[in-house]
Design an enzyme around this catalytic site. Sequence first.
Site, PDB file in Angstrom:
ATOM      1  N   CYS A  71       0.861  -1.177   0.000  1.00  0.00           N
ATOM      2  CA  CYS A  71       0.000   0.000   0.000  1.00  0.00           C
ATOM      3  C   CYS A  71       0.900   1.231   0.000  1.00  0.00           C
ATOM      4  O   CYS A  71       1.690   1.426   0.925  1.00  0.00           O
ATOM      5  CB  CYS A  71      -0.854  -0.036   1.264  1.00  0.00           C
ATOM      6  SG  CYS A  71      -1.852   1.437   1.529  1.00  0.00           S
ATOM      7  N   CYS A 181      -0.745   3.624  -6.644  1.00  0.00           N
ATOM      8  CA  CYS A 181      -1.650   3.036  -5.648  1.00  0.00           C
ATOM      9  C   CYS A 181      -1.951   1.626  -6.124  1.00  0.00           C
ATOM     10  O   CYS A 181      -2.233   1.423  -7.314  1.00  0.00           O
ATOM     11  CB  CYS A 181      -2.935   3.856  -5.564  1.00  0.00           C
ATOM     12  SG  CYS A 181      -4.251   3.055  -4.610  1.00  0.00           S
TER      13      CYS A 181
HETATM   14  N1  DGL Z   1      -3.944   0.538  -2.024  1.00  0.00           N
HETATM   15  C1  DGL Z   1      -3.493   1.623  -1.261  1.00  0.00           C
HETATM   16  C2  DGL Z   1      -2.338   2.364  -1.897  1.00  0.00           C
HETATM   17  O1  DGL Z   1      -1.568   1.763  -2.605  1.00  0.00           O
HETATM   18  C3  DGL Z   1      -4.476   2.529  -0.550  1.00  0.00           C
HETATM   19  C4  DGL Z   1      -5.832   2.768  -1.071  1.00  0.00           C
HETATM   20  C5  DGL Z   1      -6.707   3.420  -0.006  1.00  0.00           C
HETATM   21  O2  DGL Z   1      -7.034   2.713   0.949  1.00  0.00           O
HETATM   22  O3  DGL Z   1      -7.010   4.614  -0.127  1.00  0.00           O
HETATM   23  O4  DGL Z   1      -2.144   3.527  -1.679  1.00  0.00           O
END
Ligand code: DGL
Length: 275
Positions: A71, A181
């Site tokens: 993440c 993301c």
């Molecule tokens: N998948 C996550 C990222 O790479 C976060 C997405 C979220 O929860 O806003 O930033």
Amino acid sequence: MRIALFDSGYGGLTVLSHARRVLPSEEFIFYADRDHVPYGTKSVPAVRGFVRTAFRFLIEQQRADAVVVACNTATSVAVDEMRRLYDVPIIGMEPAVKKALTHDAEHRVLVTATPITVHGEKLKRLISSCDPNGLVDLLALPRLVEFAERQEFVSSAVEAYLRDAFAPYRFADYSAIVLGCTHFNYFKDTMRQLLPQNVRLVRMCALWMGMRERWRSSRGGRGCERSQSVRRPHTARSLRRGVPLCVRRSWRTWRRISRVPREWKRLFERSFHAD
Ligand code: DGL
């Protein structure tokens, strides 16, 4: 080695499918904090709290030997603190800005991510270290996380949202869009349709190689002796083996991805394609 992957939600599955190909002989556990997704539109202290809880669970209860923060948002605000607190290898995600600029240092690059990542110090530092000519623009796309969590990957609403978000940019001047993301990987097909051919889609980087060595040195040279070549080619069989899965709502019940409801299986297959 038991490697935990952690994300706010489904985005981390795209990293998991990649990780299992790069490290086919390791044991994986996957944790999705679906009680608190999305992280990217919450406050920084709140996200730090979620990450602390996840690490306590994964390292102290589940005895993970290494943690992949799959993440970008959590990496942006909490990975440094976690590295100070825990003596295991911790792999974070980083928008692939350097990769995009190395490929083409003349055209502009659009980095897409969540609002926390876009406004975070970590990304600013990364950009100032590799973009002396000011070629990078930033764009937050928080609704893609909502779409992904609803498993709405291809729809007219997704297309309209992206069309609108991309409208201000003159893509003839751009060489790449960086997907900063992990949830955004699911939308590559729609993005591809909307963007001209000169714009490449560049996903984030994770440094897998050397993870086992770092784990060994964090244990004073002792590692597990189940040593196998880290870069063994992926086999369909290794992918079919289940991965224990933890969605925060059901911490009590660890399940295997191969045995979880059809919805998760479909997602895992889709994430394999999105990788
Ligand atoms: N998948 C996550 C990222 O790479 C976060 C997405 C979220 O929860 O806003 O930033």
